[in-house]
Design a protein around this motif. Structure first.
Motif, mmCIF file in Angstrom:
data_model
loop_
_atom_site.group_PDB
_atom_site.id
_atom_site.type_symbol
_atom_site.label_atom_id
_atom_site.label_comp_id
_atom_site.label_asym_id
_atom_site.label_seq_id
_atom_site.Cartn_x
_atom_site.Cartn_y
_atom_site.Cartn_z
ATOM 1 N N PRO A 191 0.797 -1.224 0.000
ATOM 2 C CA PRO A 191 0.000 0.000 0.000
ATOM 3 C C PRO A 191 0.834 1.280 0.000
ATOM 4 C CG PRO A 191 0.141 -0.853 2.224
ATOM 5 C CD PRO A 191 0.872 -1.843 1.349
ATOM 6 N N LEU A 192 2.122 1.179 0.313
ATOM 7 C CA LEU A 192 2.963 2.378 0.373
ATOM 8 C C LEU A 192 3.454 2.756 -1.012
ATOM 9 C CD1 LEU A 192 5.018 1.490 3.576
ATOM 10 C CD2 LEU A 192 2.877 2.787 3.393
ATOM 11 N N GLU A 193 4.110 3.913 -1.123
ATOM 12 C CA GLU A 193 4.588 4.377 -2.414
ATOM 13 C C GLU A 193 5.625 3.415 -2.995
ATOM 14 O OE1 GLU A 193 6.278 8.233 -1.690
ATOM 15 O OE2 GLU A 193 8.170 7.409 -0.992
ATOM 16 N N THR A 194 5.617 3.296 -4.319
ATOM 17 C CA THR A 194 6.552 2.429 -5.022
ATOM 18 C C THR A 194 7.054 3.119 -6.282
ATOM 19 O OG1 THR A 194 4.665 1.339 -6.106
ATOM 20 C CG2 THR A 194 5.619 0.233 -4.193
ATOM 21 N N TYR A 195 8.304 2.795 -6.644
ATOM 22 C CA TYR A 195 8.938 3.358 -7.835
ATOM 23 C C TYR A 195 9.684 2.245 -8.567
ATOM 24 C CZ TYR A 195 7.722 7.925 -6.040
ATOM 25 O OH TYR A 195 7.004 9.015 -5.594
ATOM 26 N N ALA A 196 10.238 2.562 -9.721
ATOM 27 C CA ALA A 196 10.903 1.552 -10.545
ATOM 28 C C ALA A 196 11.983 0.810 -9.775
ATOM 29 C CB ALA A 196 11.487 2.207 -11.797
ATOM 30 N N ASP A 197 12.704 1.528 -8.903
ATOM 31 C CA ASP A 197 13.778 0.914 -8.117
ATOM 32 C C ASP A 197 13.421 0.808 -6.635
ATOM 33 O OD1 ASP A 197 13.792 3.607 -7.627
ATOM 34 O OD2 ASP A 197 15.928 3.915 -7.995
ATOM 35 N N LYS A 198 12.136 0.875 -6.333
ATOM 36 C CA LYS A 198 11.680 0.829 -4.941
ATOM 37 C C LYS A 198 10.288 0.195 -4.909
ATOM 38 C CE LYS A 198 10.400 4.010 -1.167
ATOM 39 N NZ LYS A 198 10.167 5.434 -0.816
ATOM 40 N N LYS A 199 10.227 -1.112 -5.194
ATOM 41 C CA LYS A 199 8.913 -1.730 -5.311
ATOM 42 C C LYS A 199 8.849 -3.201 -4.895
ATOM 43 C CE LYS A 199 9.559 -2.965 -10.197
ATOM 44 N NZ LYS A 199 9.086 -2.750 -11.586
ATOM 45 N N THR A 200 9.980 -3.909 -4.886
ATOM 46 C CA THR A 200 9.908 -5.357 -4.703
ATOM 47 C C THR A 200 9.407 -5.768 -3.316
ATOM 48 O OG1 THR A 200 12.269 -5.406 -4.121
ATOM 49 C CG2 THR A 200 11.686 -5.852 -6.415
ATOM 50 N N GLY A 201 9.468 -4.870 -2.351
ATOM 51 C CA GLY A 201 8.952 -5.167 -1.025
ATOM 52 C C GLY A 201 7.481 -4.856 -0.868
ATOM 53 N N SER A 202 6.850 -4.374 -1.945
ATOM 54 C CA SER A 202 5.423 -4.049 -1.908
ATOM 55 C C SER A 202 4.672 -5.038 -2.785
ATOM 56 C CB SER A 202 5.191 -2.617 -2.406
ATOM 57 O OG SER A 202 5.828 -1.681 -1.564
ATOM 58 N N PHE A 203 3.634 -5.614 -2.244
ATOM 59 C CA PHE A 203 2.973 -6.731 -2.914
ATOM 60 C C PHE A 203 1.753 -6.286 -3.708
ATOM 61 C CE2 PHE A 203 4.637 -8.902 1.103
ATOM 62 C CZ PHE A 203 5.875 -9.115 0.532
ATOM 63 N N PHE A 204 1.437 -7.044 -4.743
ATOM 64 C CA PHE A 204 0.234 -6.788 -5.518
ATOM 65 C C PHE A 204 -0.997 -7.073 -4.677
ATOM 66 C CE2 PHE A 204 3.216 -7.145 -8.974
ATOM 67 C CZ PHE A 204 2.723 -6.280 -9.935
ATOM 68 N N GLY A 205 -1.994 -6.211 -4.829
ATOM 69 C CA GLY A 205 -3.240 -6.408 -4.107
ATOM 70 C C GLY A 205 -4.229 -5.318 -4.446
ATOM 71 N N LEU A 206 -5.370 -5.375 -3.811
ATOM 72 C CA LEU A 206 -6.392 -4.350 -3.959
ATOM 73 C C LEU A 206 -6.336 -3.452 -2.739
ATOM 74 C CD1 LEU A 206 -8.842 -3.261 -5.548
ATOM 75 C CD2 LEU A 206 -10.270 -4.824 -4.215
ATOM 76 N N TYR A 207 -6.089 -2.147 -2.945
ATOM 77 C CA TYR A 207 -5.879 -1.219 -1.841
ATOM 78 C C TYR A 207 -6.846 -0.038 -1.941
ATOM 79 C CZ TYR A 207 -1.483 -3.791 -1.467
ATOM 80 O OH TYR A 207 -0.543 -4.783 -1.347
ATOM 81 N N THR A 208 -7.221 0.490 -0.796
ATOM 82 C CA THR A 208 -8.134 1.631 -0.728
ATOM 83 C C THR A 208 -7.633 2.613 0.319
ATOM 84 O OG1 THR A 208 -10.022 0.213 -1.299
ATOM 85 C CG2 THR A 208 -10.516 2.365 -0.361
ATOM 86 N N GLU A 209 -7.647 3.905 -0.045
ATOM 87 C CA GLU A 209 -7.207 4.941 0.883
ATOM 88 C C GLU A 209 -7.720 6.282 0.384
ATOM 89 O OE1 GLU A 209 -6.645 6.107 3.787
ATOM 90 O OE2 GLU A 209 -4.909 4.790 4.141
ATOM 91 N N SER A 210 -7.881 7.232 1.273
ATOM 92 C CA SER A 210 -8.200 8.585 0.822
ATOM 93 C C SER A 210 -6.937 9.218 0.258
ATOM 94 C CB SER A 210 -8.741 9.432 1.986
ATOM 95 O OG SER A 210 -7.693 9.792 2.867
#
Length: 340
Positions: free
Chosen positions: A208-227
Motif C-alpha cells: 500500500p505504500l509508495e513504489t517506484y521503478a527501483d523501490k517496489k519489490t517489497g510491496s505486494f500486488f493487491g487491492l488497496y483503498t485509501e483517501s
C-alpha cells in the motif's frame, strides 16, 4: 474482444513455534502475470469484479467552433479545438475534470534529485510543456476518434494523442517522439486536475505504500483503498511522493461512489494522486506550506527511479536501468465512468 488479466500469487511461509516466526512467518510474496483469454468482465479472481457496461453507441456529437462535444446518455466529453486536450468529462452533469488532461514530464525534485543535479541537468522537461503548440487536430466521426498532434517550438519532441470514444468510455493512445540528444526524462505521462471531492482512491497494483521503478519489490500486488489525503507521503521537505508502480487499474470516486476508473490496456501504469498541485509541492519548503486544492492525478507510462546510493553527488540518482532516456515511447489506457 479485449481480454482480462489474471495473476498467480506465490508466497514463502515459515512454519515454526517461535513467537517471532508466528509474527513474521510470511517471508516473501510475489505476483506473476498469467496469460488469460477470458472475456473482459469475467471475474478471474477476487480482485477483478464485473463492471456495469456503458452503451457503445454515441448519442450526440456537437461540432462547436472551439470544441467537439460528445454526449452518451449520462456521459459528456469535451475536446478543445484550441488546445487539442480533453477539457471536460461529466457524469450526469457532475464535472470530473477541473483542468485539462495534458502531457507532463516533470516531478518535484527529491532530495536525491537535488544531490545528483537532476533539476539543472534535466530542466528541459520542466519547461517544454508550456512550449508545446497544437500542430494538427482532427475528428473522425465514423471511427469516433479524436487525434491531436503537439510539437515544441524547435521540433525536438512530438506528441500524438488519439482518443477513441466507446460509449461513455475513452481509450487514450499516447505516443512521444523525441530527438536523440535531449537529457533523460523524469517521467513520461499525462496529468489532469480533478474535482477535489474525488478523494477516495482504490487501485489494483503494488502497495500500500509508495513504489517506484527501483523501490517496489517489497510491496505486494493487491487491492488497496485509501483517501488521497491520507495516502500522500508527507516528507519533511515536500517533494515527489506517493507513486504507485505497476498499477493495472485505479479508481477515484467521491463520497457517493461516483468518479472515474483508469485502466491499463497492455502494460501496467504508474499512478499517483495528490491533494496538492505539482507547483505547490515543488515550491513548498516545509509541510505547512502545502495547500489543499483539486486532486492532481498522474497517469504515467513510467517514472525514473529515486536512487539513493548516496546523498551528496551524482551517484544519488537512479541506476541506469531506472533512468528514462529520450526516445520514443507509447502507451495506452482507458478512462471509464464509475457510477453508483
Amino acid at each position: 474482444m479485449r481480454s482480462s488479466i489474471s495473476f498467480i500469487f506465490a508466497a514463502v511461509i515459515l512454519y515454526a513455534k517461535d513467537e517471532w516466526a508466528r509474527k513474521f512467518g510470511g517471508l516473501a510474496q510475489e505476483c506473476g502475470l498469467k496469460l488469460s483469454n477470458l472475456p473482459l468482465g469475467v471475474p478471474v479472481d477476487s480482485f477483478v469484479r464485473k463492471k456495469r457496461k456503458a452503451s457503445l453507441s454515441i448519442h450526440f456529437i456537437s461540432l462547436e467552433k472551439s470544441s467537439i462535444e460528445v454526449t452518451n446518455g449520462s456521459i459528456r466529453m469535451v475536446f478543445s479545438k484550441n488546445t487539442g486536450y480533453l477539457s471536460s468529462y461529466q457524469l450526469n452533469g457532475y464535472e470530473i475534470i477541473e483542468k485539462a488532461l495534458k502531457p507532463n514530464f516533470w516531478r518535484a525534485p527529491t532530495d536525491n534529485d537535488f544531490a545528483s543535479g537532476m533539476p539543472l541537468r534535466q530542466s528541459y522537461w520542466k519547461e517544454v510543456v508550456d512550449k508545446l503548440s497544437l500542430k494538427n487536430f482532427s475528428f473522425n466521426e465514423h471511427n469516433s476518434e479524436v487525434v491531436s498532434v503537439h510539437e515544441d517550438e524547435d521540433d525536438s519532441i512530438q506528441i500524438t494523442t488519439k482518443y477513441k470514444i466507446d460509449g461513455g468510455k475513452l481509450k487514450v493512445d499516447y505516443q512521444l517522439t523525441t530527438i536523440s540528444n535531449l537529457p533523460n526524462i523524469p517521467r513520461v505521462g499525462l496529468q489532469v486536475k480533478l474535482d477535489e471531492e474525488l478523494d477516495q482512491l482504490k487501485w489494483f497494483g503494488r502497495g500500500p505504500l509508495e513504489t517506484y521503478a527501483d523501490k517496489k519489490t517489497g510491496s505486494f500486488f493487491g487491492l488497496y483503498t485509501e483517501s488521497v489525503k491520507d495516502d500522500y507521503t508527507y516528507y519533511v521537505r515536500p517533494q515527489e511522493s506517493s507513486n504507485k508502480a505497476e498499477v493495472w487499474w485505479a479508481e477515484l470516486t467521491n463520497s457517493e461512489g461516483n468518479g472515474i476508473r483508469i485502466e491499463a490496456e497492455q502494460d501496467p501504469l504508474s499512478i499517483s494522486a495528490w491533494p496538492f498541485t505539482l507547483e505547490n509541492i515543488e515550491e513548498a519548503k516545509r509541510i505547512e506550506e502545502l495547500e489543499f486544492s483539486n486532486i492532481t492525478l498522474n497517469i504515467d507510462y513510467k517514472q525514473m527511479g529515486v536512487g539513493g546510493d548516496n546523498t551528496w553527488n551524482r551517484d544519488a540518482g537512479p541506476h541506469v536501468p531506472f533512468r528514462i532516456p529520450a526516445k520514443s515511447y507509447r502507451y495506452t489506457f482507458w478512462i471509464k465512468p464509475v457510477m453508483k
